[in-house]
Every structure is written in C-alpha cells, then in structure tokens.
Enzyme design. Structure first.
Site, PDB file in Angstrom:
ATOM      1  N   LYS A 210      33.038  42.284  46.387  1.00  0.00           N
ATOM      2  CA  LYS A 210      33.548  41.780  47.670  1.00  0.00           C
ATOM      3  C   LYS A 210      32.494  41.887  48.769  1.00  0.00           C
ATOM      4  O   LYS A 210      31.559  42.687  48.709  1.00  0.00           O
ATOM      5  CB  LYS A 210      34.829  42.523  48.040  1.00  0.00           C
ATOM      6  CG  LYS A 210      35.962  42.213  47.047  1.00  0.00           C
ATOM      7  CD  LYS A 210      37.226  41.745  47.680  1.00  0.00           C
ATOM      8  CE  LYS A 210      38.174  41.149  46.643  1.00  0.00           C
ATOM      9  NZ  LYS A 210      39.447  41.828  46.569  1.00  0.00           N
TER      10      LYS A 210
ATOM     11  N   ARG B 155      40.563  46.580  39.688  1.00  0.00           N
ATOM     12  CA  ARG B 155      40.448  45.173  39.261  1.00  0.00           C
ATOM     13  C   ARG B 155      38.982  44.787  39.399  1.00  0.00           C
ATOM     14  O   ARG B 155      38.442  44.785  40.497  1.00  0.00           O
ATOM     15  CB  ARG B 155      41.338  44.315  40.158  1.00  0.00           C
ATOM     16  CG  ARG B 155      41.357  42.837  39.830  1.00  0.00           C
ATOM     17  CD  ARG B 155      42.259  42.077  40.798  1.00  0.00           C
ATOM     18  NE  ARG B 155      42.270  40.667  40.502  1.00  0.00           N
ATOM     19  CZ  ARG B 155      41.355  39.808  40.951  1.00  0.00           C
ATOM     20  NH1 ARG B 155      40.367  40.212  41.713  1.00  0.00           N
ATOM     21  NH2 ARG B 155      41.426  38.523  40.619  1.00  0.00           N
TER      22      ARG B 155
HETATM   23  N1  HH2 Z   1      41.275  39.976  44.965  1.00  0.00           N
HETATM   24  C1  HH2 Z   1      41.128  38.684  44.620  1.00  0.00           C
HETATM   25  C2  HH2 Z   1      42.131  38.023  43.882  1.00  0.00           C
HETATM   26  N2  HH2 Z   1      43.234  38.683  43.482  1.00  0.00           N
HETATM   27  N3  HH2 Z   1      44.501  40.682  43.366  1.00  0.00           N
HETATM   28  C3  HH2 Z   1      44.652  41.969  43.677  1.00  0.00           C
HETATM   29  N4  HH2 Z   1      45.732  42.643  43.253  1.00  0.00           N
HETATM   30  N5  HH2 Z   1      43.714  42.646  44.420  1.00  0.00           N
HETATM   31  C4  HH2 Z   1      42.583  42.033  44.885  1.00  0.00           C
HETATM   32  O1  HH2 Z   1      41.776  42.697  45.576  1.00  0.00           O
HETATM   33  C5  HH2 Z   1      42.388  40.659  44.563  1.00  0.00           C
HETATM   34  C6  HH2 Z   1      43.390  40.002  43.797  1.00  0.00           C
HETATM   35  C7  HH2 Z   1      39.883  37.950  45.018  1.00  0.00           C
HETATM   36  O2  HH2 Z   1      38.870  38.132  44.064  1.00  0.00           O
HETATM   37  P1  HH2 Z   1      38.480  37.099  42.895  1.00  0.00           P
HETATM   38  O3  HH2 Z   1      39.639  36.849  41.980  1.00  0.00           O
HETATM   39  O4  HH2 Z   1      37.270  37.577  42.201  1.00  0.00           O
HETATM   40  O5  HH2 Z   1      38.062  35.792  43.666  1.00  0.00           O
HETATM   41  P2  HH2 Z   1      38.813  34.436  43.967  1.00  0.00           P
HETATM   42  O6  HH2 Z   1      40.065  34.731  44.714  1.00  0.00           O
HETATM   43  O7  HH2 Z   1      37.801  33.648  44.781  1.00  0.00           O
HETATM   44  O8  HH2 Z   1      39.133  33.781  42.651  1.00  0.00           O
END
Ligand code: HH2
Length: 278
Positions: free
Chosen positions: A222, A256
């Site tokens: 992040k 995660r």
């Molecule tokens: N962060 C993201 C997506 N889902 N779910 C939970 N429970 N906690 C989090 O911190 C969280 C989440 C964002 O990260 P990422 O999936 O890598 O990116 P993107 O939303 O661009 O697909």
C-alpha cells in the site's frame, strides 16, 4: 479462536496468511497479471504452495479512483477461477466483493468467505450473508468510496470512527442472527485515511480486539509503505512483510498479502519468538 466459514473452521491460534488473487486488469500493484483463467489458477496454486491459508479472489479493483464494474463483468472474471479453486478444496476461498449479486453467485458455488470493503452496506448484502447461515465474513472500514476516498480523506483521530463503525456493523449482523464466530473485521488501511492515520491504526490496532472478533489487516504494497520508504509499488516487498509482522504483533489474526512466501517465513520467526516467550 476459530473463524467459521462455509467449509472450514479456521484455527486462529496462529496467524493466518490470506493470499491475494486479483483477477483484474487494473489493480494498483498487479493489475493484468492474472487476467486469464489459466494464469490465475497457476497463481492460486503457487500461493497455496507458498503456504497461503486462505485465497482471496477479487475481480474489481478498489484502488483510489477505480471505476465501478457491472456485476456481470465481475462475475465473468470471477466465476471460472472460483469454480476451479473451490473444487481443489485445499484452502478456504474468500471472495473480495461488495455486490450482493456477486456474493450470491459465489456463495452458490460454495465460497467460504465474503470479504467486503463496504462491510455489507450495499442493500441486501447483510441479509444475504445472514441467510446463507455459514459463510465467514470480513467487514472492512472504508471512508467514503473508492472514487472519492483519497480526494477527501478522514480528519483527526481515525481509530474511534473505525471502532464505532465496525461495532455498528457487527451489531447489525448479530441483529440478523449471524453468529459472532463467522465475523472478522479490518481497519481498511489506505481506504480514505492519511499515512499518519494508517500508522496510528497500526500502532493502536489492539484496541480493535475489544470488538470480540478476529482482526485482519491489509498493508500489502500500500502507498503508506511507499510514503515512508520511498519505494515504488513493485519494490514494497520488505515494507509489506514488516507491516504484516507488526500487524500480527499488534493482535491481527490474519494478514492479506500479495507476497505469501516471504510473509509466511517472517511469521514463522514471529511465532518462534512467541512460543519461546510462553
Ligand atoms: N485492500 C484491497 C482490497 N481488498 N480487503 C480487505 N479486507 N482489506 C484490505 O486492506 C483490502 C481489501 C486493495 O488492495 P488490492 O486488492 O491489492 O488492490 P485493488 O483493490 O486495486 O485490486
């Protein structure tokens, strides 16, 4: 402590690693890398080999400014991969979605967990999860929505707001007769919070344990980690692992992460220390 999910009761006596599988063309750190079914399945297999305890499949990016995706497009990306991974049966499978239509289809196939960055606030989502009777759920705090969250981030001390929001969401699910052992919470790192607020949430993360449910933390790659290290998103492995260990040290039951192998190794070191301390 156990986290009850559709097919698995996850033992949280040791920290668990949730491996991220983004089936998206536009996720902030790995968009487009697993957007064919075969490459997504290879990635899932790799994460399981590396020691992932849970796979979290997401088919819509929630990065700041991301456009909302119609449910049918999200389902077209998600279901072929979800079907296969559920058939393996090796680890619990979570679906990262806020849309009731997507939850319904995923739970219909047997998905174990609904991971919702909207904390089941879309109309019908909480009722759907309640009616399912068994799936696990992760309720995450988000300030505003992905389109607007970073344009007008939260002000002041984020923790009381996050705590009272998550408390209300748990109470709502309890009112719908969802067992407490199905629920986990997440402070929502990066979702409408400043760098300082994210780190304050980490420093005081133990206060979330008063909610009586396991805490999951998502720091992987992040931008707050970039802000304090100067590393670009593709170079945030070390900061991400450090944050995962710190989150566990401050009471998280699960993290995660994109980089499962490195996180698993680091948490083994944390566990060895903890065992020696008892
Ligand atoms: N962060 C993201 C997506 N889902 N779910 C939970 N429970 N906690 C989090 O911190 C969280 C989440 C964002 O990260 P990422 O999936 O890598 O990116 P993107 O939303 O661009 O697909």
């Amino acid at each position: 402590m156990l986290w009850q999910t559709t097919r698995h009761a996850i033992d949280l006596s040791r920290p668990r690693v949730m491996g991220i599988v983004n089936l998206t063309p536009d996720s902030f750190s790995d968009g487009g890398r697993h957007d064919s079914v075969s490459s997504a399945l290879r990635h899932c297999e790799r994460l399981v080999d590396e020691g992932a305890d849970i796979l979290d499949l997401g088919a819509e990016s929630t990065r700041p400014g991301a456009p909302a995706l119609p449910a049918d497009e999200e389902l077209a990306r998600l279901l072929p991969v979800l079907r296969e991974v559920l058939a393996w049966g090796v680890v619990p499978v979570s679906v990262d979605t806020y849309k009731p239509a997507v939850m319904q289809a995923a739970l219909g196939l047997g998905a174990d967990i609904v991971n919702d960055v909207w904390a089941l606030r879309q109309p019908g989502a909480a009722e759907l999860v309640a009616a399912h009777g068994r799936c696990g759920v992760c309720l995450m705090h988000m300030h505003r929505d992905p389109q607007t969250m970073q344009a007008a981030p939260m002000e002041g001390d984020a923790l009381p707001t996050v705590l009272s929001f998550l408390k209300q969401r748990i109470e709502h699910l309890r009112w719908l007769s969802v067992d407490l052992n199905r629920i986990s919470v997440d402070p929502g790192i990066g979702f409408g919070k400043s760098v300082d607020q994210n780190f304050a949430l980490l420093a005081r993360q133990r206060e979330l344990l008063a909610l009586g449910v396991p805490v999951l933390a998502g720091w992987s790659r992040k931008s707050s980690l970039g802000a304090v290290t100067g590393q670009q998103v593709q170079d945030r492995l070390v900061p991400s692992v450090a944050a995962a260990v710190l989150a566990v040290e401050r009471g998280a039951s699960a993290v995660r992460v994109h980089d499962v192998a490195a996180t698993v190794q680091a948490l083994k070191v944390w566990q060895a220390m903890n065992l020696a301390d008892n």
